[in-house]
Scaffold this active site. Structure first.
Site, mmCIF file in Angstrom:
data_model
loop_
_atom_site.group_PDB
_atom_site.id
_atom_site.type_symbol
_atom_site.label_atom_id
_atom_site.label_comp_id
_atom_site.label_asym_id
_atom_site.label_seq_id
_atom_site.Cartn_x
_atom_site.Cartn_y
_atom_site.Cartn_z
ATOM 1 N N HIS A 37 1.004 -1.215 -0.065
ATOM 2 C CA HIS A 37 0.106 0.050 0.121
ATOM 3 C C HIS A 37 1.013 1.086 -0.089
ATOM 4 C CE1 HIS A 37 1.265 -0.629 4.273
ATOM 5 N NE2 HIS A 37 1.370 0.726 4.374
ATOM 6 N N HIS A 120 5.875 6.080 -0.826
ATOM 7 C CA HIS A 120 6.318 4.864 -1.054
ATOM 8 C C HIS A 120 5.509 3.704 -1.072
ATOM 9 C CE1 HIS A 120 6.765 5.245 3.322
ATOM 10 N NE2 HIS A 120 6.709 3.984 3.200
HETATM 11 O O1 3AM Z 1 3.585 2.488 4.429
HETATM 12 P P1 3AM Z 1 4.365 1.963 5.335
HETATM 13 O O2 3AM Z 1 4.472 0.550 5.531
HETATM 14 O O3 3AM Z 1 5.908 2.598 5.314
HETATM 15 O O4 3AM Z 1 5.403 2.467 8.985
HETATM 16 C C1 3AM Z 1 4.140 2.418 9.240
HETATM 17 C C2 3AM Z 1 3.336 1.984 8.020
HETATM 18 O O5 3AM Z 1 4.113 2.675 6.858
HETATM 19 C C3 3AM Z 1 3.564 3.715 9.387
HETATM 20 O O6 3AM Z 1 2.260 3.349 9.098
HETATM 21 C C4 3AM Z 1 2.036 2.735 8.094
HETATM 22 C C5 3AM Z 1 0.933 1.638 8.473
HETATM 23 O O7 3AM Z 1 1.650 0.685 9.557
HETATM 24 N N1 3AM Z 1 3.810 4.088 10.732
HETATM 25 C C6 3AM Z 1 3.666 3.320 11.804
HETATM 26 N N2 3AM Z 1 3.786 4.013 13.107
HETATM 27 C C7 3AM Z 1 4.021 5.183 12.737
HETATM 28 C C8 3AM Z 1 4.177 6.541 13.193
HETATM 29 N N3 3AM Z 1 4.443 6.504 14.743
HETATM 30 C C9 3AM Z 1 3.937 5.322 11.327
HETATM 31 N N4 3AM Z 1 3.859 6.666 10.535
HETATM 32 C C10 3AM Z 1 4.122 7.666 11.346
HETATM 33 N N5 3AM Z 1 4.171 7.528 12.583
#
Ligand code: 3AM
Length: 177
Positions: A37, A120
């Protein structure tokens, strides 16, 4: 409490093509293709009332569909690489949609996101992958893959309560029109 985030889904055929990046890097924990995603706004572990408010505000968004272009693989984390990603072109359309989600999240009472938005698709989480191995991996696979698709909607995803990670569930879908 539900852990929620807004995102653009990755169509199956794009996911299949991105799956070609899997493998060949030790220390990588590869994300399941069905969980690919593009995160727009991480909302976090929020209470039911805030979640309802956010879902309502997202429903007020009026924006046209737009083209999403994958520009190629890259790593986040610099000298301590933590994620392997397929970068997405930061087009005005995706930046504006993300900025609107940021404003809505704040209106729903959530704290501001301090990290700069870099669109990304996460392909793998890295643990103990050396910067050299990551550079070698990227050297072999770099270059634009020529992948793009039209985003017709964005979604509100939930991940596992308090823990995060897939499987991700689409809680609501919002058409772009
Ligand atoms: O799209 P990705 O997988 O890069 O890294 C986490 C993931 O991003 C991000 O939210 C998405 C779904 O889990 N994520 C997790 N904790 C976070 C935080 N505290 C976060 N993004 C910002 N702040």
């Amino acid at each position: 409490m539900p852990r929620l985030f807004t995102a653009i889904e990755v169509p199956d055929e794009i996911g299949l093509a991105l799956a070609g990046y899997r493998g060949g890097l030790s220390g990588a924990r590869w994300i399941d293709v069905e969980n690919y995603h593009i995160t727009l706004r991480f909302l976090g572990d929020i209470d039911e009332e805030t979640a309802q408010e956010a879902a309502y505000l997202l429903g007020q968004v009026r924006r046209p569909p737009f083209e999403v272009t994958i520009t190629g693989p890259d790593a986040f984390g610099g000298g301590r690489p933590r994620a392997l990603v397929a970068k997405v072109s930061p087009s005005p359309a995706i930046l504006e949609l993300q900025a609107e989600h940021e404003r809505l999240a704040r209106r729903a009472g959530l704290p501001a996101e301090s990290r700069k938005f870099a669109p990304h698709v996460t392909l793998a989480r890295l643990r103990d992958a050396s910067p050299r191995a990551v550079a070698d991996y990227l050297g072999l696979r770099g270059g634009p893959p020529g992948l793009s698709f039209r985003a017709e909607q964005f979604v509100l995803y939930s991940s596992r309560d308090s823990v995060g990670g897939g499987p991700y569930v689409v809680e609501a879908a919002y058409p772009l029109r």
